[in-house]
Design a protein around this motif. Sequence first.
Motif: not given
Length: 244
Positions: A145-152
């Motif tokens: 479990x966890x998070x993925x962060x994206x900047x686009x």
Amino acid sequence: MKRIALLLLCLPFFSDAQVLGLGKNAVKVNLSSLVLKNYSFSYERSITKRISLGLGFRTQPKGSAPFQGTLENIINSSDVNISRFQMGNTAWTPEVRFYLGKGNMRGFYIAPYARFATFDLTAPVKYTASPGGGAPAVTKEADFTGKIKSTSGGLMIGTQHRLFKVLVLDIWIIGGHYGTSKGDLNFAAPLNNDEQTALRQNLNKIDPSPFKFTYNVNASGAQIASDGPWAGIRGAGINIGFHF
């Protein structure tokens, strides 16, 4: 009496101004995203006749991942239990719109935008090993479990129209964005040597291309770190709201 008469004379002008789309603000909800239990809202403000600024917010409660067949093809590993894969997300999308036709927040537009998204994931990874004490091997699942962060950043085209006096219809035709992402997923559980070896072997078999994928397995669990490109499509959206 003179003030009342002047106000009555101005009312037709104010009504025409609304019809012509001279209101500078609009708030909208994306109806098409509701099919995927994705709640999307946006605010737009006109700053010139042909240019406006907007800010969108999207949230999807964590649950079963949509398009599981597509996700299975992307991950391409039988060691990941797609049927138990869970995902939720939130995203902020600021944009600038350039209206090409009538202006005043009406007609066709092109919209450069940025997207800042966070994905909340649970990825179950199977492993088979002996629990120790001479017991037979069993298959378990490590829930990472966890998070993925994206900047686009991206570009979209669409068209917006006024309905009646206060409603606005905003149709996202097609758009796309590209950027980068980073993520950390964790699994916490006591693991004996056989279980560590089995989980490590299965993680090693997962091909995350085009992402970089590193992991660490120890007696207290395992950790996964990922980073790489991020791409998405934005379009086929039907938004309805009101302007003021």
